[in-house]
Scaffold this active site. Sequence first.
Site, mmCIF file in Angstrom:
data_model
loop_
_atom_site.group_PDB
_atom_site.id
_atom_site.type_symbol
_atom_site.label_atom_id
_atom_site.label_comp_id
_atom_site.label_asym_id
_atom_site.label_seq_id
_atom_site.Cartn_x
_atom_site.Cartn_y
_atom_site.Cartn_z
ATOM 1 N N MET A 182 0.945 -1.294 -0.093
ATOM 2 C CA MET A 182 -0.265 -0.077 -0.058
ATOM 3 C C MET A 182 0.730 1.265 0.124
ATOM 4 O O MET A 182 0.583 2.155 -0.593
ATOM 5 C CB MET A 182 -1.114 0.045 1.264
ATOM 6 C CG MET A 182 -2.215 -1.092 0.957
ATOM 7 S SD MET A 182 -3.310 -0.185 2.316
ATOM 8 C CE MET A 182 -3.827 1.098 2.014
ATOM 9 N N VAL A 191 7.534 4.361 2.761
ATOM 10 C CA VAL A 191 7.953 5.429 3.861
ATOM 11 C C VAL A 191 9.497 5.643 3.728
ATOM 12 O O VAL A 191 10.396 4.761 3.493
ATOM 13 C CB VAL A 191 7.890 4.848 5.365
ATOM 14 C CG1 VAL A 191 8.405 5.854 6.521
ATOM 15 C CG2 VAL A 191 6.508 4.521 5.651
ATOM 16 N N ASP A 210 -3.842 -3.548 14.422
ATOM 17 C CA ASP A 210 -2.590 -4.293 13.726
ATOM 18 C C ASP A 210 -1.265 -3.868 14.418
ATOM 19 O O ASP A 210 -0.293 -3.244 14.078
ATOM 20 C CB ASP A 210 -2.325 -3.660 12.359
ATOM 21 C CG ASP A 210 -1.132 -4.505 11.682
ATOM 22 O OD1 ASP A 210 -0.797 -5.514 11.760
ATOM 23 O OD2 ASP A 210 -0.711 -3.790 10.682
#
Length: 450
Positions: free
Chosen positions: A34, A37, A146
């Site tokens: 998705m 970073v 999560d």
Amino acid sequence: MDDTTDCDFLAADQLQTLLPGYRLEPEPLGSTAMSRVYAAADTGLHGRRVAVKIMAGYLAAVPGYRKRFLREIELMARLEHPHIMSVVAASREDERLLYFAMPRAEADLKARLRRGALEPAAAARVLAQVAAALDFAHDRGVVHRDVKPANILFGAGDHVYLSDFGVAKHDAGEDLTRAGDSIGTRRYTAPEVYSAAKSSSEGPLGRAGDVYSLGAVLYHCLTGKRPFDEADDMAVPELQRRGEVPRIAAVRADLPAAFDAIAAKAMNPVPAQRYRTCGELAAAFTAAVERAAAPEKTPQARGRGRAFAAAGLAAGLAIGGALSYLAFGDRGGVSGDGVAEGSVAPSFAPVTGDDQAERAPQVGECLTEAEHYVVVACDSAAAAKRVYRIVTDPEDPNPAQADHYDAAWQACGPEVVDFDYHWTDSAIREEREWNPETDRIYYFICYQEQ
């Protein structure tokens, strides 16, 4: 694991053009299907070190995934807490490139654990900070869903931050995961949460799922291994549903059995049987660490004190040569109101005013500091400790311990954070050394300081 391809994301020079306020490092710090970073410098704030999370371009065109990324920005911006990673800048909803910037962390827990397990005190510090963040979010209707080492970050001075609210759910908002989607990360996520098709107030919408995940993180911290690390991926769901939490002591025999009991409770397959909050889990573990680190009193000194107390009870309480605290049955455990199971209801008159009674205490009564049992009124100046539980014929998970600490933890805690206990056993009764092969514990009197 990086399961993306280069075509999923814009090239670094293209990103730099679209993000002129940041100087991006050429390679990402991390990558998922998705997002990526990047470490960066905020050129508008004198080169402040930040991390920029950028959504994969192909997903930014999918309304459901776009809404999920924007919702993550919203939640992180709203949840202002010292241990929740903050957002310092973000894209507008109508921009082609979706991103947000946050302070750059020094490391994450996953990387730390690659070097090996943490010492219990270090694990307790991490657990307490993550628990504070989770309880803060829960109290505001947000569940993370999560919680895992990769989403626990370290700042300066080992300050801990909880990050990545990408699959988080607000109780007043839409659940942007689809029926049948997998939520979270298998070995850390509670079985009732992992499949979005099973959503309920006790699963993905409840805090119990995050309690489970925090228990799994605790296991990893103490062992250096993920829970169920030796099991095949296909076998893990059934192991989780059966509650077969691997034992910490099987990996680290130097750690007390109390740690196993805490992890097992946190990862119970039944949500209602777990700790009620993440803070309660962290407090129980911190108390266990402090007790394990405290200098032990010698078994002989503690034994003499308990033997003296037990001697005053011997008359009328010895049945067939075996002394048990007001117990005529062989059932262990304790009932919901704290009265010892299998016991004869005592007919002692309550102690009031300045009266004192040298006898065995009942649940809810108070004792003095005397070496033998002296019951006083709880509002008396002499009251030093209040009895909250009495357990007869308790299980003994570690018979090698002459002072029965692990058995007491199992009987008196771990849901009670700060407690102490009196006991008597067959060795004290006969005034000899404890024999783990043949002796047994008769009772625990669990109390807290007044």
